[in-house]
Design an enzyme around this catalytic site. Structure first.
Site, PDB file in Angstrom:
ATOM      1  CD  GLU A 283      -2.683  -1.667   3.181  1.00  0.00           C
ATOM      2  OE1 GLU A 283      -2.407  -0.275   3.707  1.00  0.00           O
ATOM      3  OE2 GLU A 283      -3.540  -1.985   2.882  1.00  0.00           O
ATOM      4  CB  CYS A 352      -5.539  35.090  11.025  1.00  0.00           C
ATOM      5  SG  CYS A 352      -6.168  36.113   9.458  1.00  0.00           S
ATOM      6  CE1 TYR A 381      -0.843  10.381   2.851  1.00  0.00           C
ATOM      7  CE2 TYR A 381       1.306  10.635   2.662  1.00  0.00           C
ATOM      8  CZ  TYR A 381       0.541   9.761   2.880  1.00  0.00           C
ATOM      9  OH  TYR A 381       0.215   8.477   3.104  1.00  0.00           O
TER      10      TYR A 381
HETATM   11  C1  LIG Z   1      -1.466   6.501   4.855  1.00  0.00           C
HETATM   12  C2  LIG Z   1      -1.430   5.020   4.789  1.00  0.00           C
HETATM   13  C3  LIG Z   1      -0.772   4.263   3.912  1.00  0.00           C
HETATM   14  C4  LIG Z   1       0.701   4.768   3.107  1.00  0.00           C
HETATM   15  O1  LIG Z   1       1.385   5.097   3.576  1.00  0.00           O
HETATM   16  P1  LIG Z   1       2.242   5.905   3.045  1.00  0.00           P
HETATM   17  O2  LIG Z   1       3.637   6.233   4.296  1.00  0.00           O
HETATM   18  O3  LIG Z   1       1.815   7.174   2.491  1.00  0.00           O
HETATM   19  O4  LIG Z   1       3.457   4.435   2.440  1.00  0.00           O
HETATM   20  C5  LIG Z   1      -0.580   2.352   3.378  1.00  0.00           C
HETATM   21  N1  LIG Z   1      -1.641   1.465   4.436  1.00  0.00           N
HETATM   22  C6  LIG Z   1      -2.193   2.223   5.208  1.00  0.00           C
HETATM   23  C7  LIG Z   1      -3.199   1.504   5.998  1.00  0.00           C
HETATM   24  C8  LIG Z   1      -2.350   3.850   5.657  1.00  0.00           C
HETATM   25  O5  LIG Z   1      -3.019   4.622   6.750  1.00  0.00           O
END
Ligand SMILES: *Cc1c(COP(=O)(O)O)cnc(C)c1O
Length: 434
Positions: A283, A352, A381
């Site tokens: 992921e 502000c 992000y």
């Molecule tokens: C945010 C997240 C990711 C991605 O994380 P990176 O640091 O951007 O690679 C993968 N899996 C889950 C469950 C997340 O919350």
């Protein structure tokens, strides 16, 4: 492509040519003048390269690269990864909607998150996604109940908290005992046995995600060792695991970090997995998109107080909150390099709040009102965490491919800001308030 930033894998396609900063073959000053600022610019070649390098690091091993939608959720970006064979990791119904709109097939979607609502669970069941990554025993019961109502079986993994320290910022560490994420590894076997006893879930996977912006391999390897032990324990009680989801978290270079390259990461992981027969799921978010995007800003004013110098830009914490939220470092570069004296400045926005800064105590060449700056490594992000604070319309997003650019999200207007609001009738007459 010439002039791309080096450092192996982390090369990207933002570079100076005749002192003008380009994204691929588009001069960014021209783009900024046409599209306006603040503006996110993504390089197609960089996105493509990063996805491909990550995905091909696991070539020959059954795997699925599920891009983490929360890092960058623009439809065009999701569509690109989908076209390369990627799936997605989602954390909300809204992200599922985006992924489906971008054409991502349901059987390539995994769903993480500690607080899935019933409405979101139902939506994911109707779409028949690949796998729910379940983060608590109550969620397990809830998903079983909803699947029963639909007369189907939900494919599930349990997100296990392996209790390893990823050595990253505390706000983005997720796999330690004190974090809210996942199910404690010590009670995982029991939770899996409970899951097996339920009629409307099918146990297919083990999942973990230990944190973000990791710059070392060892926490990944430690987590994996623990998951492997768990998978063996599950085998011993007759629960076969088909998918091993290792989450995301690989870091990138913002400043002086030296994160492992995907190839090294893959090598370390594959070494630990010898003899196992799971399909791997990853992921990745930041590592794919982080260095593929910049945020363009225009200088409004400069000012010097007795103790500090400030560059005040039209770009603020609502556009990029990472510096304010995590104290993150983003390099700031002028779109046109000139031989000007350097001095120490804070780059700030118009909001502000004293926390509204992009960069602090940075050595930058003198700039003037009307000059443009690029905030580097803003592809992850960045836009996704942006807001309308101070009633500032959210920035435009642009995708550059070779010598062309495409607005992939138009800049919001003042009308957009109030679109969802209504004044109740009792306030809308011209009577004086009671
Ligand atoms: C945010 C997240 C990711 C991605 O994380 P990176 O640091 O951007 O690679 C993968 N899996 C889950 C469950 C997340 O919350």
């Amino acid at each position: 492509m010439t002039g791309s930033a080096d450092r192996g894998f982390l090369m990207h396609h933002f570079h100076y040519h005749n002192d003008e900063l380009y994204c691929e073959r588009v001069p960014l000053r021209e783009l900024a003048a046409r599209v306006g600022t603040p503006c996110y610019v993504y390089s197609h070649a960089t996105l493509l390269h990063h996805f491909t390098v990550f995905d091909s690091a696991f070539e020959g091993v059954p795997h699925l690269t599920c891009f983490s939608v929360k890092a960058n959720s623009n439809l065009a970006v999701l569509r690109l990864f989908g076209s390369l064979g990627g799936g997605v990791d989602i954390v909300s119904g809204g992200e599922l909607y985006r992924a489906r709109q971008a054409g991502i097939a349901p059987d390539k979607i995994v769903y993480s998150g500690v607080g899935k609502t019933l409405e979101e669970i139902d939506y994911a069941l109707r779409e028949n996604i690949l796998m729910f990554n379940i983060e608590s025993t109550q969620e397990l019961e809830a998903i079983n109940a909803r699947a029963a109502a639909f007369g189907c079986r939900a494919r599930i993994a349990l997100r296990v908290n392996p209790d390893v320290d990823p050595n990253t910022h505390p706000y983005i560490s997720t796999g330690m005992k004190k974090n809210k994420f996942g199910i404690e590894i010590d009670s995982a076997v029991k939770a899996y046995e409970r899951a097996r006893s339920l009629d409307h879930v099918e146990v297919v996977g083990v999942d973990c995600h230990i944190g973000s912006q990791l710059t070392e391999i060892s926490p990944f390897v430690d987590a994996l060792k623990r998951l492997r032990l768990l998978i063996e324990k599950l085998e011993a009680v007759g629960i076969t695991i088909q998918y091993l989801d290792l989450g995301g978290g690989l870091g990138i270079v913002y400043d002086q970090e030296a994160p492992p390259e995907p190839r090294e990461y893959a090598r370390a992981i594959l070494r630990e997995l010898k003899g196992m027969h799971c399909t791997l799921i990853f992921e990745p978010g930041r590592v794919i998109v982080g260095n593929a995007g910049v945020l363009l800003a225009r200088v409004l004013y400069t000012k010097r107080t007795q103790s500090k110098s400030f560059i005040i830009t039209d770009t603020a914490m609502n556009d990029l909150i990472r510096p304010s939220l995590y104290g993150s470092y983003h390099q700031v570069q002028p779109l046109r390099r000139q031989s000007r004296e350097s001095h120490i400045v804070d780059v700030v926005g118009p909001i502000c709040e004293s926390g509204d800064f992009i960069a602090k105590d940075r050595g930058l060449p003198m700039v003037e009102s009307g000059d443009f700056l690029a905030v580097m490594s803003a592809g992850a992000y960045g836009f996704t965490m942006s807001s309308n604070y101070n009633s500032r319309p959210r920035a435009a997003e642009v995708l550059v491919k070779d010598d062309r650019y495409f607005v992939i999200r138009r800049r919001e207007t003042w009308d957009d800001l109030i679109q969802c609001e209504t004044i109740p009738a009792f306030l809308s007459s011209d009577k004086q308030p009671a």
